[in-house]
Design a protein around this motif. Sequence first.
Motif, PDB file in Angstrom:
ATOM      1  N   SER A 196      20.909  11.110  10.641  1.00 16.21           N
ATOM      2  CA  SER A 196      21.793  10.907  11.581  1.00 16.21           C
ATOM      3  C   SER A 196      22.640   9.769  11.191  1.00 16.21           C
ATOM      4  N   LEU A 197      22.216   8.642  10.917  1.00 14.70           N
ATOM      5  CA  LEU A 197      23.197   7.513  10.428  1.00 14.70           C
ATOM      6  C   LEU A 197      24.081   7.973   9.209  1.00 14.70           C
ATOM      7  N   TYR A 222      26.694  10.150  10.798  1.00 14.44           N
ATOM      8  CA  TYR A 222      27.393   9.385  11.719  1.00 14.44           C
ATOM      9  C   TYR A 222      28.758   8.639  10.851  1.00 14.44           C
ATOM     10  N   LYS A 248      32.768   9.357  11.013  1.00 11.19           N
ATOM     11  CA  LYS A 248      33.604   8.193  11.198  1.00 11.19           C
ATOM     12  C   LYS A 248      34.661   7.972   9.876  1.00 11.19           C
ATOM     13  N   SER A 288      30.489  12.560  16.090  1.00 10.99           N
ATOM     14  CA  SER A 288      29.847  11.244  15.528  1.00 10.99           C
ATOM     15  C   SER A 288      29.004  10.808  16.634  1.00 10.99           C
ATOM     16  N   ARG A 289      29.544  10.979  17.886  1.00 13.60           N
ATOM     17  CA  ARG A 289      28.850  10.510  19.131  1.00 13.60           C
ATOM     18  C   ARG A 289      27.365  11.199  19.171  1.00 13.60           C
ATOM     19  N   SER A 347      25.613  12.294  16.411  1.00 11.71           N
ATOM     20  CA  SER A 347      24.805  11.582  15.562  1.00 11.71           C
ATOM     21  C   SER A 347      24.360  10.133  16.099  1.00 11.71           C
ATOM     22  N   LEU A 348      25.273   9.548  16.547  1.00 11.53           N
ATOM     23  CA  LEU A 348      24.799   8.203  17.186  1.00 11.53           C
ATOM     24  C   LEU A 348      23.620   8.306  17.997  1.00 11.53           C
ATOM     25  N   PHE A 363      20.355   9.102  16.522  1.00 12.34           N
ATOM     26  CA  PHE A 363      20.072   8.172  15.710  1.00 12.34           C
ATOM     27  C   PHE A 363      19.166   7.231  16.824  1.00 12.34           C
ATOM     28  N   LEU A 364      19.906   6.733  17.792  1.00 15.04           N
ATOM     29  CA  LEU A 364      19.211   6.153  19.037  1.00 15.04           C
ATOM     30  C   LEU A 364      17.975   6.391  19.436  1.00 15.04           C
ATOM     31  N   GLY A 424      20.503   7.044  23.996  1.00 15.69           N
ATOM     32  CA  GLY A 424      20.661   7.816  22.976  1.00 15.69           C
ATOM     33  C   GLY A 424      20.684   9.446  23.551  1.00 15.69           C
ATOM     34  N   GLN A 437      24.534   9.483  25.034  1.00 21.37           N
ATOM     35  CA  GLN A 437      25.387   9.722  23.813  1.00 21.37           C
ATOM     36  C   GLN A 437      25.093  11.265  23.501  1.00 21.37           C
TER      37      GLN A 437
END
Length: 96
Positions: free
Chosen positions: A11-12, A15, A19, A38-39, A41-42, A45-46, A73, A76
């Motif tokens: 996921s990072l 992201y 971007k 990307s949101r 993916s962020l 990640f969280l 997360g 998001q």
Amino acid sequence: MIIFPIIIVLSLVFYVYYKVAIMKTSDKLTQAYFNAKSRISLGSFLFFFGVNQYIFYQTQISLFIGIVFLVLGGLQLNLGFRETKHYRKEWKRINA
């Protein structure tokens, strides 16, 4: 539990990929669509980072931090999915 670190790293990577893709395009609709991706993916990640923290440490402080990361997360992810759905429909409407 090797699955959570793999999901976190993927996921990072996604992201960062989205971007960078935003900077490569000049179309505003495509940039908004990639920003929504990307949101997502962020958010993932969280979310998975919070789960991993609690599973790894299993303390009360990691539970509180994990809950905060899960909530952020999840928010998001929810916003990213809604934006992705909206911008995908707009892109199809304009390019049809």
